[in-house]
Enzyme design. Structure first.
Site, PDB file in Angstrom:
ATOM      1  N   ILE A 139      17.848  21.002 -19.870  1.00 11.83           N
ATOM      2  CA  ILE A 139      17.473  20.013 -18.857  1.00 11.83           C
ATOM      3  C   ILE A 139      18.272  20.208 -17.576  1.00 11.83           C
ATOM      4  O   ILE A 139      18.256  19.356 -16.695  1.00 11.83           O
ATOM      5  CB  ILE A 139      17.671  18.577 -19.390  1.00 11.83           C
ATOM      6  N   ASP A 140      18.948  21.361 -17.455  1.00 13.17           N
ATOM      7  CA  ASP A 140      19.897  21.568 -16.360  1.00 13.17           C
ATOM      8  C   ASP A 140      19.298  22.157 -15.091  1.00 13.17           C
ATOM      9  O   ASP A 140      19.927  22.135 -14.035  1.00 13.17           O
ATOM     10  CB  ASP A 140      21.066  22.439 -16.816  1.00 13.17           C
ATOM     11  N   HIS A 155      12.180  19.383 -22.663  1.00  8.39           N
ATOM     12  CA  HIS A 155      12.913  18.136 -22.849  1.00  8.39           C
ATOM     13  C   HIS A 155      13.185  17.394 -21.545  1.00  8.39           C
ATOM     14  O   HIS A 155      14.031  16.507 -21.496  1.00  8.39           O
ATOM     15  CB  HIS A 155      14.230  18.411 -23.578  1.00  8.39           C
ATOM     16  N   CYS A 163      11.016   5.347 -14.119  1.00  4.59           N
ATOM     17  CA  CYS A 163      11.217   3.908 -14.081  1.00  4.59           C
ATOM     18  C   CYS A 163      10.804   3.273 -15.403  1.00  4.59           C
ATOM     19  O   CYS A 163       9.724   3.566 -15.938  1.00  4.59           O
ATOM     20  CB  CYS A 163      10.412   3.292 -12.931  1.00  4.59           C
ATOM     21  N   CYS A 166       7.596   0.594 -13.951  1.00  2.00           N
ATOM     22  CA  CYS A 166       6.326   1.111 -13.424  1.00  2.00           C
ATOM     23  C   CYS A 166       6.048   2.550 -13.862  1.00  2.00           C
ATOM     24  O   CYS A 166       4.988   3.105 -13.567  1.00  2.00           O
ATOM     25  CB  CYS A 166       6.287   1.006 -11.907  1.00  2.00           C
ATOM     26  N   THR A 244      19.135  29.637 -28.782  1.00  2.00           N
ATOM     27  CA  THR A 244      18.745  28.408 -29.471  1.00  2.00           C
ATOM     28  C   THR A 244      18.539  28.671 -30.946  1.00  2.00           C
ATOM     29  O   THR A 244      18.007  29.713 -31.339  1.00  2.00           O
ATOM     30  CB  THR A 244      17.461  27.799 -28.874  1.00  2.00           C
ATOM     31  N   SER A 245      18.960  27.719 -31.763  1.00  2.00           N
ATOM     32  CA  SER A 245      18.707  27.817 -33.204  1.00  2.00           C
ATOM     33  C   SER A 245      17.332  27.275 -33.536  1.00  2.00           C
ATOM     34  O   SER A 245      16.832  27.480 -34.645  1.00  2.00           O
ATOM     35  CB  SER A 245      19.774  27.038 -33.988  1.00  2.00           C
ATOM     36  N   GLU A 271      24.845  34.295 -33.116  1.00  2.00           N
ATOM     37  CA  GLU A 271      24.946  34.178 -34.567  1.00  2.00           C
ATOM     38  C   GLU A 271      23.555  34.129 -35.181  1.00  2.00           C
ATOM     39  O   GLU A 271      22.550  34.004 -34.476  1.00  2.00           O
ATOM     40  CB  GLU A 271      25.715  32.904 -34.929  1.00  2.00           C
TER      41      GLU A 271
END
Length: 308
Positions: A139-140, A155, A163, A166, A244-245, A271
């Site tokens: 989300i960065d 995400h 809001c 509304c 990402t896992s 990993e």
């Protein structure tokens, strides 16, 4: 031996056999995974539709906390405790402190070579006439900052608000997002700001309380995001899973889906993960190193992307 004891022993033996067989199968699958840049390049050359899925790992290399695992707490809270509709309803001041801290960290961060490599890949695909779609769980906004376009933010975004009254969605990069949050959100204090609701971020249209436009635990992805993601995965020849896992659905199903359709999955991670066994290629290490290497993107091209 009593009959019950025989049955229990047989059940235990079956479980041991199942676990042993599972480890054997996974070991065989691991050996079948390749880290050959030459083989990967060949698959890319023949692919017509390339999809990239990125997660927290790629941005962690830019200094952005993942808020997962050891050392992943903010104050004494796990992110899963704060990133929920219930937490916001109960204490919007605390949740906004958390997100103000996150916005502050991200505002000072820069894309790394992994982000620039993804942007360079998108440019290359367009030049070669290949379809390219970037899906990110982050989300960065660092992918856009690196030059990627049409990013599907699964995400949501730290830099947008919605809001609660509304439902208006607006971009907002003000730092701080409201005067009351100035200097708040430090992770090394246990004292809450307890900001009154009317001093928290408010809607420009109706003065309703604003929330970050991010998908919280327990919420569904937005309908348009789901549609774009489904379209992206249909007919995908090559899926790159980066940092990402992918244990949270629906992202957890992307690699198995592509594989079931005959596509190739390549994983870039430090990993092994639960999706590793769906992958034909496994490039283990930092994405800022492994992505440019696997994609054949040299220092000159990365430097060019940074200047663009």
């Amino acid at each position: 031996m009593p009959r019950a004891g025989v049955a229990a022993s047989a059940f235990k033996l079956r479980n041991i056999w199942h676990i042993h067989n599972l480890h054997r199968v996974r070991s065989q699958q691991t050996r079948l995974m390749s880290d050959s840049v030459e083989e990967f390049s060949s698959v890319f050359q023949h692919a017509k539709k390339v999809v990239v899925l990125t997660g927290a790992g790629i941005s962690a290399e830019s200094g952005i906390p993942t808020f997962r695992g050891e050392g992943g707490l903010w104050r004494d809270f796990d992110a899963t405790e704060l990133a929920t509709p219930g937490a916001f309803a109960a204490n919007p001041s605390l949740v906004w402190e958390f997100y103000h801290y996150r916005r502050t960290i991200v505002a000072g961060a820069s894309p790394n070579a992994g982000h620039y490599a993804v942007a360079a890949l998108q440019r290359r695909c367009r030049r070669l006439g290949k379809d390219f779609i970037l899906l990110t769980q982050n989300i960065d906004g660092l992918h856009a900052k690196a030059g990627s376009t049409d990013v599907v933010e699964l995400h949501g975004s730290l830099w947008e608000t919605r809001c609660c009254h509304c439902k208006a969605v607006e971009a907002n990069r003000n730092m701080p997002i409201c005067p009351a949050l100035d200097g708040k959100g430090a992770p090394d204090t246990v004292h809450e700001a307890n900001i009154p609701s009317m001093q928290l971020p408010r809607c420009n249209k109706c003065n309703g309380l604003l929330r970050p436009r991010v998908i919280w635990f327990g919420e569904c992805l937005e309908r348009d995001v789901l549609r774009r993601t489904d379209d992206a995965l249909q007919g995908c020849d090559l899926l790159l899973v980066v940092g990402t896992s992918a244990v949270v659905y629906p992202a957890a199903g992307y690699a198995p889906l592509v594989k079931s359709q005959g596509g190739v999955v390549a994983e870039f991670n430090t990993e092994d993960t639960p999706i590793s066994y769906n992958c034909r290629f496994k490039f283990q290490g930092p994405s800022s190193v492994k992505l440019p290497t696997a994609l054949g993107i040299g220092e000159d091209e990365l430097a060019e992307m940074k200047e663009t």
